[in-house]
Design a protein around this motif. Structure first.
Motif, PDB file in Angstrom:
ATOM      1  N   TRP A 144       0.847  -1.188   0.000  1.00 15.61           N
ATOM      2  CA  TRP A 144       0.000   0.000   0.000  1.00 15.61           C
ATOM      3  C   TRP A 144       0.890   1.249   0.000  1.00 15.61           C
ATOM      4  O   TRP A 144       2.092   1.175   0.234  1.00 15.61           O
ATOM      5  CB  TRP A 144      -0.929   0.026   1.217  1.00 15.61           C
ATOM      6  CG  TRP A 144      -0.224   0.169   2.547  1.00 15.61           C
ATOM      7  CD1 TRP A 144       0.345  -0.825   3.291  1.00 15.61           C
ATOM      8  CD2 TRP A 144       0.002   1.387   3.276  1.00 15.61           C
ATOM      9  NE1 TRP A 144       0.907  -0.319   4.429  1.00 15.61           N
ATOM     10  CE2 TRP A 144       0.709   1.042   4.459  1.00 15.61           C
ATOM     11  CE3 TRP A 144      -0.334   2.718   3.055  1.00 15.61           C
ATOM     12  CZ2 TRP A 144       1.078   1.991   5.400  1.00 15.61           C
ATOM     13  CZ3 TRP A 144       0.041   3.670   3.998  1.00 15.61           C
ATOM     14  CH2 TRP A 144       0.730   3.301   5.155  1.00 15.61           C
ATOM     15  N   GLY A 145       0.263   2.381  -0.293  1.00 19.73           N
ATOM     16  CA  GLY A 145       1.015   3.623  -0.300  1.00 19.73           C
ATOM     17  C   GLY A 145       0.095   4.806  -0.507  1.00 19.73           C
ATOM     18  O   GLY A 145      -1.134   4.678  -0.425  1.00 19.73           O
ATOM     19  N   THR A 146       0.679   5.953  -0.790  1.00 21.14           N
ATOM     20  CA  THR A 146      -0.081   7.192  -0.884  1.00 21.14           C
ATOM     21  C   THR A 146       0.356   7.992  -2.117  1.00 21.14           C
ATOM     22  O   THR A 146       1.350   7.684  -2.755  1.00 21.14           O
ATOM     23  CB  THR A 146       0.134   8.052   0.367  1.00 21.14           C
ATOM     24  OG1 THR A 146       1.546   8.304   0.542  1.00 21.14           O
ATOM     25  CG2 THR A 146      -0.399   7.361   1.616  1.00 21.14           C
ATOM     26  N   ILE A 260       2.796  14.162   2.575  1.00 22.15           N
ATOM     27  CA  ILE A 260       1.373  13.950   2.322  1.00 22.15           C
ATOM     28  C   ILE A 260       0.669  15.241   2.748  1.00 22.15           C
ATOM     29  O   ILE A 260       0.659  15.583   3.938  1.00 22.15           O
ATOM     30  CB  ILE A 260       0.820  12.763   3.129  1.00 22.15           C
ATOM     31  CG1 ILE A 260       1.583  11.483   2.772  1.00 22.15           C
ATOM     32  CG2 ILE A 260      -0.668  12.581   2.838  1.00 22.15           C
ATOM     33  CD1 ILE A 260       1.252  10.306   3.666  1.00 22.15           C
ATOM     34  N   PRO A 261       0.130  16.013   1.835  1.00 23.05           N
ATOM     35  CA  PRO A 261      -0.475  17.308   2.175  1.00 23.05           C
ATOM     36  C   PRO A 261      -1.554  17.207   3.251  1.00 23.05           C
ATOM     37  O   PRO A 261      -2.238  16.184   3.374  1.00 23.05           O
ATOM     38  CB  PRO A 261      -1.041  17.798   0.841  1.00 23.05           C
ATOM     39  CG  PRO A 261      -0.132  17.165  -0.174  1.00 23.05           C
ATOM     40  CD  PRO A 261       0.151  15.791   0.378  1.00 23.05           C
ATOM     41  N   LYS A 262      -1.677  18.290   3.999  1.00 22.75           N
ATOM     42  CA  LYS A 262      -2.544  18.293   5.176  1.00 22.75           C
ATOM     43  C   LYS A 262      -4.024  18.104   4.846  1.00 22.75           C
ATOM     44  O   LYS A 262      -4.811  17.644   5.680  1.00 22.75           O
ATOM     45  CB  LYS A 262      -2.349  19.590   5.958  1.00 22.75           C
ATOM     46  CG  LYS A 262      -2.713  20.858   5.195  1.00 22.75           C
ATOM     47  CD  LYS A 262      -2.384  22.109   6.008  1.00 22.75           C
ATOM     48  CE  LYS A 262      -2.733  23.377   5.253  1.00 22.75           C
ATOM     49  NZ  LYS A 262      -2.365  24.588   6.041  1.00 22.75           N
ATOM     50  N   SER A 320      13.970   1.960  11.534  1.00 22.76           N
ATOM     51  CA  SER A 320      14.294   3.068  10.641  1.00 22.76           C
ATOM     52  C   SER A 320      13.370   3.084   9.423  1.00 22.76           C
ATOM     53  O   SER A 320      13.169   4.130   8.797  1.00 22.76           O
ATOM     54  CB  SER A 320      15.752   2.976  10.183  1.00 22.76           C
ATOM     55  OG  SER A 320      15.992   1.746   9.506  1.00 22.76           O
ATOM     56  N   VAL A 321      12.807   1.918   9.111  1.00 22.05           N
ATOM     57  CA  VAL A 321      11.871   1.801   7.993  1.00 22.05           C
ATOM     58  C   VAL A 321      10.444   2.048   8.465  1.00 22.05           C
ATOM     59  O   VAL A 321       9.746   2.935   7.964  1.00 22.05           O
ATOM     60  CB  VAL A 321      11.969   0.405   7.333  1.00 22.05           C
ATOM     61  CG1 VAL A 321      10.874   0.234   6.274  1.00 22.05           C
ATOM     62  CG2 VAL A 321      13.343   0.207   6.715  1.00 22.05           C
ATOM     63  N   THR A 322       9.988   1.276   9.431  1.00 17.57           N
ATOM     64  CA  THR A 322       8.590   1.356   9.865  1.00 17.57           C
ATOM     65  C   THR A 322       8.288   2.620  10.674  1.00 17.57           C
ATOM     66  O   THR A 322       7.133   2.995  10.821  1.00 17.57           O
ATOM     67  CB  THR A 322       8.214   0.121  10.694  1.00 17.57           C
ATOM     68  OG1 THR A 322       9.085   0.027  11.834  1.00 17.57           O
ATOM     69  CG2 THR A 322       8.364  -1.141   9.858  1.00 17.57           C
ATOM     70  N   GLY A 323       9.333   3.263  11.180  1.00 17.03           N
ATOM     71  CA  GLY A 323       9.139   4.505  11.937  1.00 17.03           C
ATOM     72  C   GLY A 323       9.167   5.744  11.074  1.00 17.03           C
ATOM     73  O   GLY A 323       8.988   6.858  11.574  1.00 17.03           O
ATOM     74  N   ASP A 324       9.408   5.573   9.787  1.00 15.71           N
ATOM     75  CA  ASP A 324       9.480   6.698   8.862  1.00 15.71           C
ATOM     76  C   ASP A 324       8.067   7.097   8.441  1.00 15.71           C
ATOM     77  O   ASP A 324       7.421   6.405   7.658  1.00 15.71           O
ATOM     78  CB  ASP A 324      10.313   6.313   7.641  1.00 15.71           C
ATOM     79  CG  ASP A 324      10.583   7.481   6.716  1.00 15.71           C
ATOM     80  OD1 ASP A 324       9.912   8.524   6.840  1.00 15.71           O
ATOM     81  OD2 ASP A 324      11.476   7.351   5.845  1.00 15.71           O
ATOM     82  N   GLN A 325       7.579   8.225   8.955  1.00 14.21           N
ATOM     83  CA  GLN A 325       6.198   8.628   8.709  1.00 14.21           C
ATOM     84  C   GLN A 325       5.960   9.120   7.287  1.00 14.21           C
ATOM     85  O   GLN A 325       4.814   9.390   6.906  1.00 14.21           O
ATOM     86  CB  GLN A 325       5.755   9.678   9.723  1.00 14.21           C
ATOM     87  CG  GLN A 325       5.638   9.117  11.124  1.00 14.21           C
ATOM     88  CD  GLN A 325       4.710   9.921  12.014  1.00 14.21           C
ATOM     89  OE1 GLN A 325       4.135  10.924  11.611  1.00 14.21           O
ATOM     90  NE2 GLN A 325       4.554   9.463  13.242  1.00 14.21           N
ATOM     91  N   GLN A 326       7.010   9.215   6.494  1.00 13.99           N
ATOM     92  CA  GLN A 326       6.798   9.496   5.084  1.00 13.99           C
ATOM     93  C   GLN A 326       6.080   8.321   4.418  1.00 13.99           C
ATOM     94  O   GLN A 326       5.266   8.515   3.512  1.00 13.99           O
ATOM     95  CB  GLN A 326       8.140   9.721   4.369  1.00 13.99           C
ATOM     96  CG  GLN A 326       8.889  10.963   4.809  1.00 13.99           C
ATOM     97  CD  GLN A 326      10.236  11.067   4.105  1.00 13.99           C
ATOM     98  OE1 GLN A 326      10.417  11.886   3.217  1.00 13.99           O
ATOM     99  NE2 GLN A 326      11.181  10.221   4.504  1.00 13.99           N
ATOM    100  N   THR A 333      -3.032  10.851  10.065  1.00 14.12           N
ATOM    101  CA  THR A 333      -2.893  11.071   8.619  1.00 14.12           C
ATOM    102  C   THR A 333      -3.694  10.038   7.834  1.00 14.12           C
ATOM    103  O   THR A 333      -4.372  10.372   6.852  1.00 14.12           O
ATOM    104  CB  THR A 333      -1.414  11.005   8.206  1.00 14.12           C
ATOM    105  OG1 THR A 333      -0.685  12.017   8.902  1.00 14.12           O
ATOM    106  CG2 THR A 333      -1.250  11.215   6.710  1.00 14.12           C
ATOM    107  N   LEU A 334      -3.635   8.782   8.272  1.00 17.33           N
ATOM    108  CA  LEU A 334      -4.349   7.718   7.561  1.00 17.33           C
ATOM    109  C   LEU A 334      -5.852   7.978   7.494  1.00 17.33           C
ATOM    110  O   LEU A 334      -6.496   7.663   6.485  1.00 17.33           O
ATOM    111  CB  LEU A 334      -4.093   6.368   8.247  1.00 17.33           C
ATOM    112  CG  LEU A 334      -2.712   5.741   8.045  1.00 17.33           C
ATOM    113  CD1 LEU A 334      -2.560   4.498   8.913  1.00 17.33           C
ATOM    114  CD2 LEU A 334      -2.484   5.387   6.573  1.00 17.33           C
TER     115      LEU A 334
END
Length: 363
Positions: A144-146, A260-262, A320-326, A333-334
């Motif tokens: 999944w992604g955005t 991800i825009p607000k 470092s991967v799963t904690g990256d909120q990008q 955000t979700l």
């Protein structure tokens, strides 16, 4: 002469008999292999390009004995057309959210057998039971992604791209790259107007087209996969694209970041599904369960570098991967993200026609 003909006839009978015996032995061997429908111990997979760790395919074959025939497609529409035609017996396909909705409605997908598939327990409930497949009757989330904004901190501040509306600023003239996707470019235009990404109201869609037209002075190019290279090579300071491609860019250029825009955005899902052409059901469920095992899902996520919906895999992956909120955004955000619905043939064509008009105005 008669003796010769009799001898030839006798030989032909022997040959026919040998072929019949061979066919019987092959059929018996295939039945013993435990496959269903096609008579061979294989699994036919139709997936996006470079969208699985090849070593997992090797591992699956080694563990189970099932040989994998692997083909790739470039778009949901290409995959849909080939499955719809029914000429090729694919066992597993990987449609995106709106395409799952379309295919299940047209009865092109087979339901997931819950007795044979044991993997749902590994998946994060936030990524199950989505609008395109209530109850996950026909699909299993794969990645999944955005949709969002990539920016280069050498030229742009984060505060300048935290809202979709900021893209229309005159300071970004000839500085923005757009992904070549009608649905995605209309999505951010609609969201900037406070409208749904699945809008079918003529006035709203026309207004979104007019707003895209107003953005054109800021658009440097509209690109397919080349957008990754262009951003990495700093041909433009801003790009609108998917989180998966953004992760590739960021890995190659430390000055790139993803926002991800607000106002919110699209959240997309690619899914494992069983088309009506499927034949090797024993192999299918072995593979679906295999790919859902957390260690395998984690390995796959590290290779593909997209976000995994597998909560077991998330526990294994580096923080470092799963904690990256990008790429693994917060619940807040979700909740502000929206899934595409199937627009239907009429409205899909309207969006595509308007997008083509928009692109024709590009320099």
């Amino acid at each position: 002469m008669k003796k010769l003909l009799s001898a030839l006839f006798a030989i032909s009978l022997v040959i026919v008999g040998l072929f019949a015996i061979q066919r019987y032995l092959v059929a018996k061997e295939n039945a013993a292999a435990g496959t269903s429908g096609s008579g061979s111990k294989v699994l036919n997979i139709y997936n996006w390009g470079d969208y699985i760790d090849p070593s997992l395919l090797t591992k699956f074959t080694k563990e189970t004995g099932y040989r994998i025939n692997y083909e790739t497609f470039d778009s949901n529409e290409d995959m849909y057309a080939k499955v719809k035609q029914g000429g090729t017996s694919y066992d597993i396909v990987v449609p995106s959210d709106y395409m799952v909705e379309k295919m299940r409605r047209e009865k092109i997908l087979l339901p997931i057998n819950r007795k044979k598939f044991k993997g749902f327990k590994y998946y994060d409930k936030r990524f199950l039971n989505k609008s395109f497949d209530p109850g996950n009757k026909y699909s299993i989330p794969y990645f999944w992604g955005t949709l969002g904004i990539v920016y280069n901190d050498k030229f742009v501040k984060r505060s300048e791209v935290e809202s979709w509306d900021q893209l229309w600023s005159s300071k970004f003239r000839d500085k923005i790259l757009l992904v070549d996707s009608a649905r995605d470019d209309f999505a951010f235009s609609l969201i900037s107007m406070g409208k749904s990404v699945n809008d079918k109201r003529p006035a709203d869609v026309q207004a979104a087209k007019a707003k895209l037209d107003a953005l054109m002075p800021n658009v440097k190019a509209i690109l397919d996969d080349e957008i990754v290279m262009y951003m990495v090579q700093e041909e433009a300071p801003i790009g609108i694209t998917w989180s998966g491609e953004a992760s590739e860019m960021i890995a190659e250029n430390k000055h790139l970041h993803y926002v991800i825009p607000k106002e919110g955005s699209n959240i997309w899902f690619d899914n494992l599904a069983i088309p009506k052409t499927a034949k090797h059901f024993k192999a299918i469920y072995k593979f679906l369960n295999f790919m859902s095992e957390p260690k395998n899902a984690a390995q796959n996520a590290e290779y593909v570098e997209y976000s995994t919906p597998n909560k077991g895999a998330i526990k294994i992956l580096p923080k470092s991967v799963t904690g990256d909120q990008q790429f693994y955004p917060s619940n807040k955000t979700l909740k502000n993200l929206h899934v595409y619905s199937d627009l239907g043939q009429k409205w899909t064509q309207i969006y595509n026609d308007l997008f083509l008009e928009f692109k024709m105005t590009s320099r």
